[in-house]
Design a protein around this motif. Sequence first.
Motif, PDB file in Angstrom:
ATOM      1  N   UNK A 271      24.602  -0.943 185.444  1.00  0.00           N
ATOM      2  CA  UNK A 271      25.334  -0.263 184.402  1.00  0.00           C
ATOM      3  C   UNK A 271      24.913   0.381 183.325  1.00  0.00           C
ATOM      4  N   UNK A 272      23.625   0.907 183.207  1.00  0.00           N
ATOM      5  CA  UNK A 272      23.000   1.674 182.211  1.00  0.00           C
ATOM      6  C   UNK A 272      23.819   2.723 181.925  1.00  0.00           C
ATOM      7  N   UNK A 273      24.112   3.351 180.974  1.00  0.00           N
ATOM      8  CA  UNK A 273      24.809   4.724 180.676  1.00  0.00           C
ATOM      9  C   UNK A 273      23.787   5.644 180.082  1.00  0.00           C
ATOM     10  N   UNK A 274      23.872   6.892 180.539  1.00  0.00           N
ATOM     11  CA  UNK A 274      23.293   7.898 179.897  1.00  0.00           C
ATOM     12  C   UNK A 274      23.862   8.838 179.127  1.00  0.00           C
ATOM     13  N   UNK A 275      23.655   9.012 177.917  1.00  0.00           N
ATOM     14  CA  UNK A 275      24.467   9.793 176.910  1.00  0.00           C
ATOM     15  C   UNK A 275      23.636  10.991 176.980  1.00  0.00           C
ATOM     16  N   UNK A 276      24.197  12.322 177.201  1.00  0.00           N
ATOM     17  CA  UNK A 276      23.749  13.390 177.177  1.00  0.00           C
ATOM     18  C   UNK A 276      24.131  14.506 175.945  1.00  0.00           C
ATOM     19  N   UNK A 277      23.096  14.987 175.200  1.00  0.00           N
ATOM     20  CA  UNK A 277      23.343  16.134 174.045  1.00  0.00           C
ATOM     21  C   UNK A 277      22.501  17.088 174.394  1.00  0.00           C
ATOM     22  N   UNK A 278      23.402  18.240 174.161  1.00  0.00           N
ATOM     23  CA  UNK A 278      22.666  19.576 174.542  1.00  0.00           C
ATOM     24  C   UNK A 278      22.594  20.237 173.174  1.00  0.00           C
ATOM     25  N   UNK A 279      21.430  21.045 172.768  1.00  0.00           N
ATOM     26  CA  UNK A 279      21.371  21.762 171.531  1.00  0.00           C
ATOM     27  C   UNK A 279      20.768  23.188 172.192  1.00  0.00           C
ATOM     28  N   UNK A 280      21.659  23.982 171.519  1.00  0.00           N
ATOM     29  CA  UNK A 280      21.456  25.278 172.238  1.00  0.00           C
ATOM     30  C   UNK A 280      20.932  26.339 170.769  1.00  0.00           C
ATOM     31  N   UNK A 281      19.963  27.258 171.134  1.00  0.00           N
ATOM     32  CA  UNK A 281      19.413  28.098 170.213  1.00  0.00           C
ATOM     33  C   UNK A 281      20.339  29.469 169.903  1.00  0.00           C
ATOM     34  N   UNK A 282      20.868  29.391 168.735  1.00  0.00           N
ATOM     35  CA  UNK A 282      21.552  30.959 168.565  1.00  0.00           C
ATOM     36  C   UNK A 282      20.744  31.784 167.607  1.00  0.00           C
ATOM     37  N   UNK A 283      19.387  31.672 167.509  1.00  0.00           N
ATOM     38  CA  UNK A 283      18.657  32.704 166.738  1.00  0.00           C
ATOM     39  C   UNK A 283      18.857  33.776 167.186  1.00  0.00           C
ATOM     40  N   UNK A 284      18.515  34.837 166.134  1.00  0.00           N
ATOM     41  CA  UNK A 284      18.783  36.407 166.303  1.00  0.00           C
ATOM     42  C   UNK A 284      17.932  37.019 167.463  1.00  0.00           C
ATOM     43  N   UNK A 285      16.636  36.243 167.686  1.00  0.00           N
ATOM     44  CA  UNK A 285      15.440  36.832 168.525  1.00  0.00           C
ATOM     45  C   UNK A 285      16.401  36.805 169.979  1.00  0.00           C
ATOM     46  N   UNK A 286      17.450  36.144 170.318  1.00  0.00           N
ATOM     47  CA  UNK A 286      18.184  36.198 171.631  1.00  0.00           C
ATOM     48  C   UNK A 286      18.615  37.281 171.850  1.00  0.00           C
ATOM     49  N   UNK A 287      19.099  38.337 170.976  1.00  0.00           N
ATOM     50  CA  UNK A 287      19.662  39.578 171.125  1.00  0.00           C
ATOM     51  C   UNK A 287      21.083  39.402 170.923  1.00  0.00           C
ATOM     52  N   UNK A 288      21.805  40.547 170.596  1.00  0.00           N
ATOM     53  CA  UNK A 288      23.134  40.486 170.471  1.00  0.00           C
ATOM     54  C   UNK A 288      23.963  40.177 171.785  1.00  0.00           C
ATOM     55  N   UNK A 289      24.777  39.080 171.739  1.00  0.00           N
ATOM     56  CA  UNK A 289      25.546  38.472 172.773  1.00  0.00           C
ATOM     57  C   UNK A 289      26.489  39.521 173.619  1.00  0.00           C
ATOM     58  N   UNK A 335      27.658  30.276 160.339  1.00  0.00           N
ATOM     59  CA  UNK A 335      28.845  29.726 160.902  1.00  0.00           C
ATOM     60  C   UNK A 335      30.044  29.731 159.885  1.00  0.00           C
ATOM     61  N   UNK A 336      31.186  30.123 160.642  1.00  0.00           N
ATOM     62  CA  UNK A 336      32.120  30.137 159.702  1.00  0.00           C
ATOM     63  C   UNK A 336      32.542  28.533 159.284  1.00  0.00           C
ATOM     64  N   UNK A 337      33.382  28.495 158.064  1.00  0.00           N
ATOM     65  CA  UNK A 337      33.927  29.747 157.421  1.00  0.00           C
ATOM     66  C   UNK A 337      33.131  30.488 156.139  1.00  0.00           C
ATOM     67  N   UNK A 371      31.429  34.498 169.985  1.00  0.00           N
ATOM     68  CA  UNK A 371      31.841  35.399 169.585  1.00  0.00           C
ATOM     69  C   UNK A 371      32.028  34.955 167.921  1.00  0.00           C
ATOM     70  N   UNK A 372      32.108  33.715 167.618  1.00  0.00           N
ATOM     71  CA  UNK A 372      32.534  33.299 166.195  1.00  0.00           C
ATOM     72  C   UNK A 372      31.510  33.051 165.178  1.00  0.00           C
ATOM     73  N   UNK A 373      29.789  33.060 165.616  1.00  0.00           N
ATOM     74  CA  UNK A 373      28.818  32.724 164.942  1.00  0.00           C
ATOM     75  C   UNK A 373      28.097  34.210 164.651  1.00  0.00           C
ATOM     76  N   UNK A 374      27.287  33.996 163.563  1.00  0.00           N
ATOM     77  CA  UNK A 374      26.325  35.141 163.617  1.00  0.00           C
ATOM     78  C   UNK A 374      24.935  34.590 164.021  1.00  0.00           C
TER      79      UNK A 374
END
Length: 469
Positions: A271-289, A335-337, A371-374
């Motif tokens: 019955x052990x539960x696995x909790x999953x968290x994802x962290x995504x890189x939104x830095x400028x080096x990724x290029x304009x989406x 990030x907004x606002x 589209x909402x973040x820089x």
Amino acid sequence: LLDRDPLTKSDPSVVLLLQSQSQWVQVDRTEVVRSSLHPVFSKVFTLDYYFEEVQKLRFEVYDTHGPCSLGCQDDDFLGGMECTLGQIVAQKKMTRALLLKFGRNAGKSTITVIAEDISGNNGYVELSFRARKLDDKDLFSKSDPFLELYRVNDDQSEQLVYRTEVVKNDLSPVWEPFKVSLCNLCCCEETRPLKCLVWDHDSRGKHDFIGAFSTTFEEMQKAFREHQAQWDCVNAKYKQKKRHYKNSGVVILADLKFYRVHSFLDYIMGGCQIHFTVAIDFTASNGDPRNSCSLHYINPFQPNEYLQALLAVGEICQDYDSDKRFSALGFGARIPPKYEVSHDFAINFNPEDDECEGIQGVVEAYQNCLPRVQLYGPTNVAPIISKVISKVARMAAAEERSGEASQYYILLVLTDGVVTDMADTREAIVRASHLPMSIIIVGVGNADFTDMQTLDGDDGVLRSPRGAP
């Protein structure tokens, strides 16, 4: 086996060699069985089995003259045999002729190797036996008893599990405690028959049989709990001949300790539960989406590399989480606002609840967020790890008080760049290492990720900047 000793029988032992880069490397050696041409060895060789490799093995049998554990120059070679681990695994039990130098047969000598899968190993047992009033087999002194423990296989053959030391000149011997895996003892089946034989040791190898009894590991445990763990040591020949024969002594199980070792599957099925968290890189080096060259470009025909990595790991984890809700965070964007730079924001923009419904919910939140973040910078991973650590630490502390092992946490970090806050990241990972969590970092794109190699701890234990392991 061939007999190399003019006055006594050979004292054989077996050496196992593994071929590595065209060289034979010694893996291990069995015990020496004194004065025997038909030895059965209790030593178990443990090897890692790789299905995709040809693992060449060589077994060499020697008549041993030096100390038991070490080979010496004077040992006589009694024959050898080469095969692959795959062959033994496929046959489970393999008997081959022993060959001397230049491929000549070593008389009628053979070697039998039995393979067992021990990956399902779920614990080990510590046993200690003593005996009382054993039959005296010696004229001028008392018996020198030793005990052998066998398990009975499905084909009714008997496999030696353990042989105790010899206790000299004693009819009520106390043997040293020993440890044996449950897999080796009874193939992890507690009802499998076990057989105990007691012998009077003879230096010429002609041991006198004192008596035997049969039991199971299940029966041992029950008898031990009820303080009745003793068995009549019976010699069947005497029992037939002598009218009032009761036994040739009594064997007592003085101690039984069972240590269970749980596999990952045991936890999941428990019955052990696995909790999953994802962290995504939104830095400028990724290029304009909006640009098709960007790593964050949403291609209508196929998922980008971020989504591919998210799906690959997430779809496996989601089977082990009953509520199917996953935390999804972003870092390195304005990030907004107010468009301030953040290194740990909820990509669904709900700071009170950063969880999404299922992996599909994470994918949708990611697509709506872009589209909402820089995109900004730099690639700071430590704040995300620290945030997850503090969350896990709170829950783990509560978990420890409950005494259950029912929650496990996985943090998946997806990044395109070299981590700029390496010292803080190391500090955060070391701090997390005592918690029930794993951190997976996936490099996306073509950057140079060699710095990341230090984080996996493969080349020695990872340490924090202050040296904490």
